[in-house]
Design a protein around this motif. Structure first.
Motif, mmCIF file in Angstrom:
data_model
loop_
_atom_site.group_PDB
_atom_site.id
_atom_site.type_symbol
_atom_site.label_atom_id
_atom_site.label_comp_id
_atom_site.label_asym_id
_atom_site.label_seq_id
_atom_site.Cartn_x
_atom_site.Cartn_y
_atom_site.Cartn_z
ATOM 1 N N ARG A 144 -8.957 3.185 6.851
ATOM 2 C CA ARG A 144 -7.897 2.182 7.447
ATOM 3 C C ARG A 144 -6.906 3.096 8.450
ATOM 4 N NH1 ARG A 144 -5.694 -0.867 1.999
ATOM 5 N NH2 ARG A 144 -6.090 1.033 1.284
ATOM 6 N N CYS A 145 -6.022 2.002 9.159
ATOM 7 C CA CYS A 145 -4.967 2.901 9.765
ATOM 8 C C CYS A 145 -3.829 2.687 8.828
ATOM 9 C CB CYS A 145 -4.770 2.231 10.865
ATOM 10 S SG CYS A 145 -6.327 2.512 12.178
ATOM 11 N N PHE A 146 -2.968 3.758 8.794
ATOM 12 C CA PHE A 146 -1.740 3.744 7.803
ATOM 13 C C PHE A 146 -0.778 4.134 8.884
ATOM 14 C CE2 PHE A 146 -5.376 4.613 5.164
ATOM 15 C CZ PHE A 146 -5.240 3.844 4.254
ATOM 16 N N ILE A 147 0.527 3.551 8.925
ATOM 17 C CA ILE A 147 1.507 3.815 9.424
ATOM 18 C C ILE A 147 2.819 3.801 8.626
ATOM 19 C CG2 ILE A 147 3.081 2.908 11.769
ATOM 20 C CD1 ILE A 147 -0.632 2.100 11.283
ATOM 21 N N TYR A 148 3.764 4.755 8.827
ATOM 22 C CA TYR A 148 4.897 4.945 7.878
ATOM 23 C C TYR A 148 5.716 5.570 8.583
ATOM 24 C CZ TYR A 148 2.389 9.120 6.426
ATOM 25 O OH TYR A 148 1.714 10.377 6.287
ATOM 26 N N LYS A 197 2.432 0.687 6.083
ATOM 27 C CA LYS A 197 1.744 -0.386 6.571
ATOM 28 C C LYS A 197 0.300 -0.034 6.896
ATOM 29 C CE LYS A 197 6.299 -1.816 8.867
ATOM 30 N NZ LYS A 197 6.525 -2.941 7.761
ATOM 31 N N THR A 198 -0.377 -1.099 6.998
ATOM 32 C CA THR A 198 -1.948 -0.720 7.424
ATOM 33 C C THR A 198 -2.292 -1.905 8.632
ATOM 34 O OG1 THR A 198 -2.621 -2.666 5.917
ATOM 35 C CG2 THR A 198 -2.725 -0.333 5.157
ATOM 36 N N SER A 199 -3.123 -1.248 9.497
ATOM 37 C CA SER A 199 -3.463 -2.199 10.620
ATOM 38 C C SER A 199 -5.122 -1.933 10.859
ATOM 39 C CB SER A 199 -2.724 -1.612 11.763
ATOM 40 O OG SER A 199 -3.406 -0.256 12.311
ATOM 41 N N GLU A 200 -5.452 -2.651 11.668
ATOM 42 C CA GLU A 200 -6.808 -2.630 12.095
ATOM 43 C C GLU A 200 -7.211 -1.347 12.838
ATOM 44 O OE1 GLU A 200 -9.260 -4.752 10.991
ATOM 45 O OE2 GLU A 200 -8.039 -5.831 10.091
ATOM 46 N N GLN A 231 -0.573 -0.173 17.967
ATOM 47 C CA GLN A 231 0.704 -0.270 18.688
ATOM 48 C C GLN A 231 1.523 -1.242 18.076
ATOM 49 O OE1 GLN A 231 -1.092 -1.102 22.408
ATOM 50 N NE2 GLN A 231 -1.105 0.777 23.399
ATOM 51 N N LYS A 232 1.177 -2.434 17.826
ATOM 52 C CA LYS A 232 1.833 -3.556 17.215
ATOM 53 C C LYS A 232 2.693 -3.118 15.739
ATOM 54 C CE LYS A 232 -0.927 -7.363 19.030
ATOM 55 N NZ LYS A 232 -1.771 -8.412 18.921
ATOM 56 N N THR A 233 1.833 -2.246 15.111
ATOM 57 C CA THR A 233 2.469 -1.975 13.681
ATOM 58 C C THR A 233 3.273 -0.857 13.978
ATOM 59 O OG1 THR A 233 0.181 -2.593 12.585
ATOM 60 C CG2 THR A 233 1.738 -1.194 11.419
ATOM 61 N N THR A 259 0.847 -1.244 -0.085
ATOM 62 C CA THR A 259 -0.082 0.037 0.008
ATOM 63 C C THR A 259 0.907 1.134 -0.160
ATOM 64 O OG1 THR A 259 -1.781 -1.157 1.204
ATOM 65 C CG2 THR A 259 -1.768 1.225 1.141
ATOM 66 N N TYR A 260 0.575 2.140 -0.838
ATOM 67 C CA TYR A 260 1.136 3.488 -0.887
ATOM 68 C C TYR A 260 0.178 4.428 -0.740
ATOM 69 C CZ TYR A 260 5.287 1.149 -3.057
ATOM 70 O OH TYR A 260 6.085 0.092 -3.181
ATOM 71 N N LEU A 261 0.678 5.730 -0.146
ATOM 72 C CA LEU A 261 -0.237 7.007 0.148
ATOM 73 C C LEU A 261 0.310 8.173 -0.207
ATOM 74 C CD1 LEU A 261 -1.633 7.484 3.766
ATOM 75 C CD2 LEU A 261 -0.192 9.275 2.420
ATOM 76 N N GLY A 262 -0.256 8.821 -0.971
ATOM 77 C CA GLY A 262 0.110 10.217 -1.643
ATOM 78 C C GLY A 262 -0.806 11.222 -0.923
#
Length: 395
Positions: A154-158, A76-79, A86-88, A3-6
């Motif tokens: 969704r949740c996005f972590i980067y 990364k994506t998470s629930e 926290q895990k991501t 997954t990419y986010l712009g």
């Protein structure tokens, strides 16, 4: 699945017609990725691309060149639970530690207002596993790495965000004809107009054998590079040797460079009409060379039948070079193959030409038929998303 986010920039300032710009941005993104299986969507100021790993290289090429976004990241994506966030975040922190990071901070945004924690609470609780593990220290003022958490659909972590081109999507601001030479300036001028949403078609004047085949190949490479930002462009190569010889034969020596620019403008008028351009774009910068004094630029503009745009007019060479480095044209532009503008350059060029004198000198050249013949004998090349496409018939 990757997954990419712009991140959308200037488009968010648009009013009720924002959807027109967003649709064009989506259309352009899909054009880059049409040969992949990537899925593209846009929502609430974010562009999302989901793809298989095999398509990641093309996706990243797209995001580096896509005009209309300010930055991008592989994410990364998470629930949408704080436990999964926290895990991501911990996974992302471990990757940062492997790259040498020793301190971190969390920056959180809550796009989904139904999520029970606000942005500050997400940042605090999101950091807890990393802090408790002793993996890195918290440093909110000068961290080695910033971990971004965005709670949306969704949740996005980067942690790594790349800068992009900004601007408006190509295609929202009409079409310009770029006079493309082999130098530093004109490719940057074309890029700057593309950032304002303009489609660009290119025109190059070639004077073989006085300019080499390598000089033409250099300009073709510049057009190819520009097409990576503009999605598609055509390069029109106009053989200008006979016109230039006529100028050498009949024009006063000090007027030779300025007359060449006048003749180029005449040919550009013809090409602009043929390709349905709305303006002509040049890489001129005020006072940079003799032909670019205010008086001489006024002479050139007098012979243009279209609005003449000069996006670099107030820039100095260092600023232009910085842009050339950024878009990847610098190394090509400095190759030692001269374009036709430097041929037969006078030792003492006129600095403050007058329109009435220019009209008389141009009339004395009797070059209209030569310019028309050069235009009709042009060669056309097509470039799409950074690659040349072989034309089967004349455009």
């Amino acid at each position: 699945m990757m997954t990419y986010l712009g991140k959308i920039g200037e488009l968010t300032l648009k009013g009720s017609n924002i959807h027109t710009f967003e649709k064009l941005l989506l259309k352009n993104t899909k054009e880059y990725l049409k040969d992949t299986g990537a899925k593209v969507s846009l929502n609430a100021g974010r562009l999302y691309i989901d793809c298989e790993e095999k398509d990641s290289e093309q996706v990243e090429f797209t995001l580096r060149h896509l005009i209309g976004i300010t930055g991008w990241a592989q994410t990364k994506t998470s629930e949408k639970t704080i436990e999964d966030i926290q895990k991501t975040v911990l996974e992302t922190a471990k990757e940062a530690v492997q790259k040498g990071a020793k301190s971190f901070k969390i920056e959180a945004k809550r796009g989904d207002k139904k999520f029970p924690l606000n942005s500050y609470e997400i940042a605090c609780q999101g950091a807890s596993l990393v802090y408790d593990s002793g993996l890195m220290e918290v440093n909110v003022h000068n961290p080695d790495v910033i971990i971004y958490v965005e709670v949306r659909e969704r949740c996005f972590i980067y942690s790594v965000a790349e800068k992009s081109c900004r601007g408006l999507p190509v295609g929202c601001s009409n079409k310009g004809l770029l006079l493309l030479s082999g130098g530093l300036d004109s490719p940057v001028a074309g890029y700057r107009m593309m950032r304002r949403g303009m489609k660009i078609e290119c025109c190059y004047f070639h004077s073989y054998p006085y300019t080499s085949i390598e000089a033409q190949q250099k300009v073709e490479e510049l057009a190819r590079t520009l097409s990576a930002y503009g999605i598609q462009t055509y390069l029109n190569i106009i053989p200008f040797t006979d016109v230039q010889m006529k100028i050498k034969e009949k024009a006063p020596e000090e007027w030779s460079t300025l007359m060449l620019r006048v003749c180029m403008m005449k040919a550009a008028n013809m090409l602009g009409f043929r390709v349905h351009a709305d303006c002509i774009v040049t890489g001129e910068s005020l006072g940079q060379v003799a032909s670019q004094t205010l008086e001489n630029m006024n002479v050139t503009e007098h012979f243009a039948e279209y609005p003449l745009l000069r996006p670099l007019v107030g820039m100095d060479k260092e600023e232009i070079m910085a842009d050339a480095h950024f878009i990847g044209t610098y190394d090509t532009s400095i190759l030692p193959y001269e374009d036709c503008c430097v041929l037969f350059s006078p030792r003492h060029p006129i600095l403050r030409g007058r329109i009435e004198d220019a009209e008389k000198i141009f009339a004395s050249l009797e070059a209209d038929e030569l310019i028309k013949t050069a235009f009709e004998n042009r060669q056309i090349k097509k470039f799409v998303c950074g690659k040349e496409v072989i034309l089967k018939e004349e455009v």
